[in-house]
Design an enzyme around this catalytic site. Structure first.
Site, PDB file in Angstrom:
ATOM      1  N   ASP A 253     -26.169   5.980 -20.186  1.00  0.00           N
ATOM      2  CA  ASP A 253     -26.892   4.701 -20.241  1.00  0.00           C
ATOM      3  C   ASP A 253     -28.335   4.975 -20.670  1.00  0.00           C
ATOM      4  O   ASP A 253     -28.792   6.118 -20.659  1.00  0.00           O
ATOM      5  CB  ASP A 253     -26.881   3.989 -18.881  1.00  0.00           C
ATOM      6  CG  ASP A 253     -27.540   2.614 -18.955  1.00  0.00           C
ATOM      7  OD1 ASP A 253     -27.364   1.920 -19.979  1.00  0.00           O
ATOM      8  OD2 ASP A 253     -28.259   2.229 -18.018  1.00  0.00           O
ATOM      9  N   SER A 254     -29.043   3.893 -21.002  1.00  0.00           N
ATOM     10  CA  SER A 254     -30.461   4.019 -21.318  1.00  0.00           C
ATOM     11  C   SER A 254     -31.265   4.390 -20.076  1.00  0.00           C
ATOM     12  O   SER A 254     -32.375   4.897 -20.193  1.00  0.00           O
ATOM     13  CB  SER A 254     -30.981   2.693 -21.876  1.00  0.00           C
ATOM     14  OG  SER A 254     -30.879   1.694 -20.870  1.00  0.00           O
TER      15      SER A 254
ATOM     16  N   GLY B 195     -32.760  -2.741 -24.937  1.00  0.00           N
ATOM     17  CA  GLY B 195     -32.256  -4.066 -25.284  1.00  0.00           C
ATOM     18  C   GLY B 195     -32.966  -4.814 -26.398  1.00  0.00           C
ATOM     19  O   GLY B 195     -32.352  -5.614 -27.090  1.00  0.00           O
TER      20      GLY B 195
ATOM     21  N   CYS C  83     -23.443   1.806 -21.243  1.00  0.00           N
ATOM     22  CA  CYS C  83     -24.545   1.088 -21.889  1.00  0.00           C
ATOM     23  C   CYS C  83     -23.970   0.148 -22.942  1.00  0.00           C
ATOM     24  O   CYS C  83     -23.542   0.591 -24.012  1.00  0.00           O
ATOM     25  CB  CYS C  83     -25.493   2.085 -22.545  1.00  0.00           C
ATOM     26  SG  CYS C  83     -26.864   1.294 -23.405  1.00  0.00           S
ATOM     27  N   ASN C  84     -23.971  -1.137 -22.637  1.00  0.00           N
ATOM     28  CA  ASN C  84     -23.440  -2.122 -23.591  1.00  0.00           C
ATOM     29  C   ASN C  84     -24.244  -2.151 -24.882  1.00  0.00           C
ATOM     30  O   ASN C  84     -23.687  -2.355 -25.972  1.00  0.00           O
ATOM     31  CB  ASN C  84     -23.481  -3.508 -22.957  1.00  0.00           C
ATOM     32  CG  ASN C  84     -22.504  -3.643 -21.818  1.00  0.00           C
ATOM     33  OD1 ASN C  84     -21.340  -3.932 -22.028  1.00  0.00           O
ATOM     34  ND2 ASN C  84     -22.970  -3.404 -20.598  1.00  0.00           N
ATOM     35  N   THR C  85     -25.545  -1.949 -24.752  1.00  0.00           N
ATOM     36  CA  THR C  85     -26.411  -2.030 -25.930  1.00  0.00           C
ATOM     37  C   THR C  85     -26.049  -0.931 -26.938  1.00  0.00           C
ATOM     38  O   THR C  85     -26.134  -1.131 -28.156  1.00  0.00           O
ATOM     39  CB  THR C  85     -27.884  -1.960 -25.485  1.00  0.00           C
ATOM     40  OG1 THR C  85     -28.078  -2.948 -24.462  1.00  0.00           O
ATOM     41  CG2 THR C  85     -28.825  -2.250 -26.623  1.00  0.00           C
TER      42      THR C  85
ATOM     43  N   GLU D  40     -35.200  -1.222 -13.573  1.00  0.00           N
ATOM     44  CA  GLU D  40     -35.760   0.111 -13.820  1.00  0.00           C
ATOM     45  C   GLU D  40     -36.978   0.377 -12.927  1.00  0.00           C
ATOM     46  O   GLU D  40     -37.226   1.497 -12.514  1.00  0.00           O
ATOM     47  CB  GLU D  40     -36.158   0.271 -15.299  1.00  0.00           C
ATOM     48  CG  GLU D  40     -34.977   0.495 -16.228  1.00  0.00           C
ATOM     49  CD  GLU D  40     -34.315   1.862 -16.065  1.00  0.00           C
ATOM     50  OE1 GLU D  40     -35.018   2.873 -15.978  1.00  0.00           O
ATOM     51  OE2 GLU D  40     -33.067   1.907 -16.004  1.00  0.00           O
TER      52      GLU D  40
ATOM     53  N   CYS E 251     -24.464  -6.237 -19.181  1.00  0.00           N
ATOM     54  CA  CYS E 251     -25.412  -5.121 -19.176  1.00  0.00           C
ATOM     55  C   CYS E 251     -25.231  -4.434 -17.836  1.00  0.00           C
ATOM     56  O   CYS E 251     -25.140  -5.104 -16.797  1.00  0.00           O
ATOM     57  CB  CYS E 251     -26.838  -5.621 -19.330  1.00  0.00           C
ATOM     58  SG  CYS E 251     -28.075  -4.330 -19.007  1.00  0.00           S
TER      59      CYS E 251
ATOM     60  N   HIS F 235     -27.119  -2.819 -15.982  1.00  0.00           N
ATOM     61  CA  HIS F 235     -28.180  -2.979 -14.976  1.00  0.00           C
ATOM     62  C   HIS F 235     -27.949  -4.216 -14.104  1.00  0.00           C
ATOM     63  O   HIS F 235     -28.458  -4.291 -12.986  1.00  0.00           O
ATOM     64  CB  HIS F 235     -29.543  -3.130 -15.659  1.00  0.00           C
ATOM     65  CG  HIS F 235     -30.134  -1.846 -16.175  1.00  0.00           C
ATOM     66  ND1 HIS F 235     -29.661  -1.210 -17.293  1.00  0.00           N
ATOM     67  CD2 HIS F 235     -31.163  -1.094 -15.714  1.00  0.00           C
ATOM     68  CE1 HIS F 235     -30.394  -0.121 -17.516  1.00  0.00           C
ATOM     69  NE2 HIS F 235     -31.305  -0.027 -16.570  1.00  0.00           N
TER      70      HIS F 235
END
Ligand code: DGL
Length: 255
Positions: free
Chosen positions: A6-7, A39, A69-71, A146, A176, A178
């Site tokens: 993930d980011s 994003g 991570c969907n992005t 975050e 997402c 998160h």
């Protein structure tokens, strides 16, 4: 060994599900916090980050890459997955989860890049063409998670601003990784609405892939890496999922 990417901290919601499904697999997790949030970035840039991040997993000897991570999935729609590892895409898992839910009117909350890609609408339409899908960008959410402020009044207010104009859909989809960490706020506002976290289906798909590939049982060790600030990452991990593994800084030049 399973790799989860993930980011930043969001993929921990996927890691938690993967641990439940596959407690005997070793896991290597990477949060690219040096570049988070993803994003609002152009997908070409997100793709370039993926090249480096996935090479890290290849050097570590991972057998399977579980995307958290969907992005990154949005970028992969245009650029493909820049790795030789087998990849489990989250959009696909989400499409399966929505189809299985029987919901007819769903709202997908996601990052700007994911919404722009239309990847959710297409993944859902392939499996459940009659479902009405509204994709809504929530650029405020990731920075709040975050920063460790998912429980703060400002997070509650941000969730309310997004949800209030949307009426009463059958289901909210966390597009997402998160966002499941904001679930208590969504629940408080829409207590009778189904909440779909694609991480559950992603973990099922991971278990299936492990069994199809006959990956042997391991010790269940979890190693977590960040490209960003180590102390902030450690705090975030401990608050969100507790002490589940070793924590270190990732030098993308080697593991
Ligand atoms: N958690 C990620 C996702 O599922 C990325 C969020 C971000 O960095 O903006 O899209």
């Amino acid at each position: 060994m399973i790799a989860i990417f993930d980011s930043g901290l969001g993929g921990l919601s996927v890691l938690a599900r993967v641990r439940e499904a596959l407690p005997r697999q070793d896991v290597i997790y990477l949060g690219d916090q040096a570049h988070a949030p993803y994003g609002d970035r152009p997908i070409e840039e997100i793709h370039r980050f993926a090249v480096e991040n996935f090479a890290f997993f290849e050097r570590a000897g991972a057998a399977l890459l579980v995307i958290g991570c969907n992005t990154s999935c949005a970028a992969a729609l245009t650029y493909g997955w820049p790795t030789a590892l087998p990849v489990l895409d989250l959009f696909e898992a989400a499409g399966e989860a929505v189809a299985e839910s029987q919901a007819r009117d769903v709202v997908v909350l996601a990052t700007t890049a994911t919404v722009r890609s239309g990847g959710y609408a297409r993944a859902i339409a392939r499996r459940a063409p009659a479902v009405r899908v509204r994709e809504v960008a929530c650029p405020e959410f990731v920075p709040l998670v975050e920063a460790g402020r998912w429980d703060a009044p400002e997070s509650r207010a941000a969730v309310r601003r997004i949800l209030e104009p949307l009426g009463r859909p059958d289901a909210i989809v966390y597009g997402c990784t998160h966002y499941p960490f904001l679930d208590s706020h969504v629940d408080a506002l829409l207590p009778h609405t189904l909440r779909i976290d694609p991480a559950l289906q992603q973990a099922r798909n991971a278990a299936l892939a492990v069994s199809r590939r006959a990956l042997p049982d391991e010790s269940g060790l979890v190693r977590l890496y960040t490209t960003g600030d180590l102390d902030a990452f450690r705090r975030g991990v401990e608050l969100l999922v507790g002490p589940i593994g070793t924590i270190a800084h990732a030098s993308l030049a080697g593991v």
